[in-house]
Design a protein around this motif. Structure first.
Motif, PDB file in Angstrom:
ATOM      1  N   ASP A   1      54.160  68.874  35.213  1.00 43.43           N
ATOM      2  CA  ASP A   1      53.120  67.881  34.985  1.00 43.43           C
ATOM      3  C   ASP A   1      52.551  67.491  36.347  1.00 43.43           C
ATOM      4  OD1 ASP A   1      55.083  66.277  36.137  1.00 43.43           O
ATOM      5  OD2 ASP A   1      55.511  65.159  34.309  1.00 43.43           O
ATOM      6  N   ALA A   2      51.685  66.506  36.366  1.00 38.76           N
ATOM      7  CA  ALA A   2      51.032  66.121  37.620  1.00 38.76           C
ATOM      8  C   ALA A   2      52.053  65.702  38.673  1.00 38.76           C
ATOM      9  CB  ALA A   2      50.023  65.006  37.367  1.00 38.76           C
ATOM     10  N   GLU A   3      53.084  64.982  38.285  1.00 33.80           N
ATOM     11  CA  GLU A   3      54.101  64.566  39.260  1.00 33.80           C
ATOM     12  C   GLU A   3      54.823  65.774  39.845  1.00 33.80           C
ATOM     13  OE1 GLU A   3      56.146  62.675  41.966  1.00 33.80           O
ATOM     14  OE2 GLU A   3      54.501  61.796  40.818  1.00 33.80           O
ATOM     15  N   ALA A   4      55.130  66.746  39.005  1.00 30.90           N
ATOM     16  CA  ALA A   4      55.772  67.964  39.498  1.00 30.90           C
ATOM     17  C   ALA A   4      54.839  68.711  40.448  1.00 30.90           C
ATOM     18  CB  ALA A   4      56.181  68.857  38.332  1.00 30.90           C
ATOM     19  N   TRP A   5      53.545  68.707  40.150  1.00 33.78           N
ATOM     20  CA  TRP A   5      52.586  69.347  41.059  1.00 33.78           C
ATOM     21  C   TRP A   5      52.583  68.654  42.418  1.00 33.78           C
ATOM     22  CZ3 TRP A   5      50.815  73.890  41.488  1.00 33.78           C
ATOM     23  CH2 TRP A   5      50.619  74.690  40.364  1.00 33.78           C
ATOM     24  N   ARG A   6      52.684  67.346  42.425  1.00 33.20           N
ATOM     25  CA  ARG A   6      52.748  66.627  43.711  1.00 33.20           C
ATOM     26  C   ARG A   6      53.938  67.123  44.533  1.00 33.20           C
ATOM     27  NH1 ARG A   6      51.340  62.674  40.194  1.00 33.20           N
ATOM     28  NH2 ARG A   6      49.262  61.851  40.468  1.00 33.20           N
ATOM     29  N   GLN A   7      55.057  67.320  43.889  1.00 36.46           N
ATOM     30  CA  GLN A   7      56.248  67.807  44.582  1.00 36.46           C
ATOM     31  C   GLN A   7      56.087  69.260  45.011  1.00 36.46           C
ATOM     32  OE1 GLN A   7      59.659  66.956  42.097  1.00 36.46           O
ATOM     33  NE2 GLN A   7      59.031  64.843  41.820  1.00 36.46           N
ATOM     34  N   LEU A   8      55.537  70.094  44.142  1.00 35.68           N
ATOM     35  CA  LEU A   8      55.345  71.502  44.478  1.00 35.68           C
ATOM     36  C   LEU A   8      54.399  71.669  45.668  1.00 35.68           C
ATOM     37  CD1 LEU A   8      55.076  73.017  40.906  1.00 35.68           C
ATOM     38  CD2 LEU A   8      56.903  73.429  42.565  1.00 35.68           C
ATOM     39  N   LEU A   9      53.355  70.855  45.706  1.00 30.32           N
ATOM     40  CA  LEU A   9      52.376  70.963  46.788  1.00 30.32           C
ATOM     41  C   LEU A   9      52.956  70.575  48.142  1.00 30.32           C
ATOM     42  CD1 LEU A   9      49.245  69.603  44.908  1.00 30.32           C
ATOM     43  CD2 LEU A   9      49.632  71.968  45.679  1.00 30.32           C
ATOM     44  N   ALA A  10      54.080  69.885  48.147  1.00 33.75           N
ATOM     45  CA  ALA A  10      54.739  69.507  49.403  1.00 33.75           C
ATOM     46  C   ALA A  10      55.613  70.634  49.944  1.00 33.75           C
ATOM     47  CB  ALA A  10      55.574  68.249  49.191  1.00 33.75           C
ATOM     48  N   ARG A  11      55.871  71.663  49.135  1.00 30.50           N
ATOM     49  CA  ARG A  11      56.726  72.768  49.575  1.00 30.50           C
ATOM     50  C   ARG A  11      55.959  73.677  50.537  1.00 30.50           C
ATOM     51  NH1 ARG A  11      60.506  75.220  45.010  1.00 30.50           N
ATOM     52  NH2 ARG A  11      60.246  76.913  46.495  1.00 30.50           N
TER      53      ARG A  11
ATOM     54  N   PHE B   1      40.978  77.344  40.929  1.00 32.95           N
ATOM     55  CA  PHE B   1      42.077  77.328  41.893  1.00 32.95           C
ATOM     56  C   PHE B   1      42.759  78.681  41.948  1.00 32.95           C
ATOM     57  CE2 PHE B   1      44.479  76.810  38.044  1.00 32.95           C
ATOM     58  CZ  PHE B   1      45.750  77.292  38.311  1.00 32.95           C
ATOM     59  N   THR B   2      43.517  78.874  43.011  1.00 32.95           N
ATOM     60  CA  THR B   2      44.511  79.937  43.104  1.00 32.95           C
ATOM     61  C   THR B   2      45.820  79.272  43.497  1.00 32.95           C
ATOM     62  OG1 THR B   2      44.102  80.360  45.452  1.00 32.95           O
ATOM     63  CG2 THR B   2      42.904  81.736  43.865  1.00 32.95           C
ATOM     64  N   SER B   3      46.905  79.815  42.969  1.00 35.30           N
ATOM     65  CA  SER B   3      48.233  79.330  43.373  1.00 35.30           C
ATOM     66  C   SER B   3      49.012  80.524  43.904  1.00 35.30           C
ATOM     67  CB  SER B   3      48.958  78.672  42.203  1.00 35.30           C
ATOM     68  OG  SER B   3      49.033  79.535  41.088  1.00 35.30           O
ATOM     69  N   THR B   4      49.641  80.324  45.045  1.00 31.18           N
ATOM     70  CA  THR B   4      50.408  81.393  45.673  1.00 31.18           C
ATOM     71  C   THR B   4      51.764  80.855  46.129  1.00 31.18           C
ATOM     72  OG1 THR B   4      49.550  80.976  47.908  1.00 31.18           O
ATOM     73  CG2 THR B   4      48.315  82.532  46.531  1.00 31.18           C
ATOM     74  N   VAL B   5      52.707  81.776  46.217  1.00 27.73           N
ATOM     75  CA  VAL B   5      54.033  81.455  46.729  1.00 27.73           C
ATOM     76  C   VAL B   5      54.400  82.521  47.751  1.00 27.73           C
ATOM     77  CG1 VAL B   5      56.477  81.154  46.173  1.00 27.73           C
ATOM     78  CG2 VAL B   5      54.726  80.401  44.551  1.00 27.73           C
ATOM     79  N   ARG B   6      54.789  82.081  48.911  1.00 28.30           N
ATOM     80  CA  ARG B   6      55.282  83.015  49.923  1.00 28.30           C
ATOM     81  C   ARG B   6      56.755  83.252  49.642  1.00 28.30           C
ATOM     82  NH1 ARG B   6      53.724  83.355  56.125  1.00 28.30           N
ATOM     83  NH2 ARG B   6      55.328  84.820  56.797  1.00 28.30           N
ATOM     84  N   ARG B   7      57.122  84.522  49.546  1.00 30.30           N
ATOM     85  CA  ARG B   7      58.515  84.841  49.252  1.00 30.30           C
ATOM     86  C   ARG B   7      58.925  86.123  49.964  1.00 30.30           C
ATOM     87  NH1 ARG B   7      59.114  88.870  45.471  1.00 30.30           N
ATOM     88  NH2 ARG B   7      57.360  89.328  44.142  1.00 30.30           N
ATOM     89  N   ILE B   8      60.223  86.325  50.030  1.00 38.12           N
ATOM     90  CA  ILE B   8      60.744  87.492  50.723  1.00 38.12           C
ATOM     91  C   ILE B   8      60.450  88.756  49.917  1.00 38.12           C
ATOM     92  CG2 ILE B   8      63.064  87.326  49.733  1.00 38.12           C
ATOM     93  CD1 ILE B   8      63.944  88.158  52.720  1.00 38.12           C
ATOM     94  N   HIS B   9      60.187  89.815  50.631  1.00 38.85           N
ATOM     95  CA  HIS B   9      60.001  91.144  50.054  1.00 38.85           C
ATOM     96  C   HIS B   9      61.152  91.993  50.564  1.00 38.85           C
ATOM     97  CE1 HIS B   9      57.834  95.131  49.689  1.00 38.85           C
ATOM     98  NE2 HIS B   9      57.792  94.633  48.470  1.00 38.85           N
TER      99      HIS B   9
END
Length: 156
Positions: free
Chosen positions: A35-45, A62-70
């Motif tokens: 939800d919106a509160e979870a998005w606030r937390q995710l955006l801080a990562r 929008f686009t959403s991306t996650v940097r992760r190990i390959h």
């Protein structure tokens, strides 16, 4: 005029709305648990980067991306989770502008960008091919907690 910028905590409500719009469009709304509160937390990562497209009237995509190990390269990649442009704003180059912004993010560290596209999303496939992306056919599997718990119980 479209402006692309990094999302911040003040964008959490708009992101929540757009993710739900996208999930409803794809028939997956029941799978959206944030939800919106979870998005606030995710955006801080630091590994989560969301880019917002807006015009004078407000947020249009929008686009959403996650940097992760390959693991094969031992480095990182940029995993594109979602690209979404709201109805009424499509076919105006906004998706292309968002993908250009994703490319700029990846270029900062010379990262591979990977994402999925549904096999029946022919328009999306054409769009990505026009951008120069390589399209590989690969099925995605998922295992919900309920599914793997049944497997664990049966394996005991």
């Amino acid at each position: 005029m479209i402006h692309i910028r990094q999302a911040g905590p003040g964008d959490a409500v708009a992101l929540d709305e757009m993710v739900r719009e996208l999930a409803a469009h794809e028939g997956d709304l029941e799978h959206v648990l944030v939800d919106a509160e979870a998005w606030r937390q995710l955006l801080a990562r630091p590994d989560v980067r969301v880019l917002i497209a807006e015009d004078d009237a407000g947020v249009v995509g929008f686009t959403s991306t996650v940097r992760r190990i390959h693991l094969w390269t031992g480095g990182d990649l940029l995993a594109l989770d979602d690209l979404y442009v709201r109805p009424g704003h499509r076919d105006k180059g906004i998706g292309s502008q968002l993908m250009t912004a994703v490319a700029s993010l990846a270029a900062e560290d010379d990262l591979l960008v990977q994402w999925g596209v549904r096999l029946n999303n022919h328009a999306g496939q054409r769009f990505y091919a026009r951008l120069g992306a390589t399209l590989n056919t690969k099925m995605t599997a998922s295992w919900t907690p309920a599914q793997y718990r049944r497997h664990l119980a049966a394996a005991r």
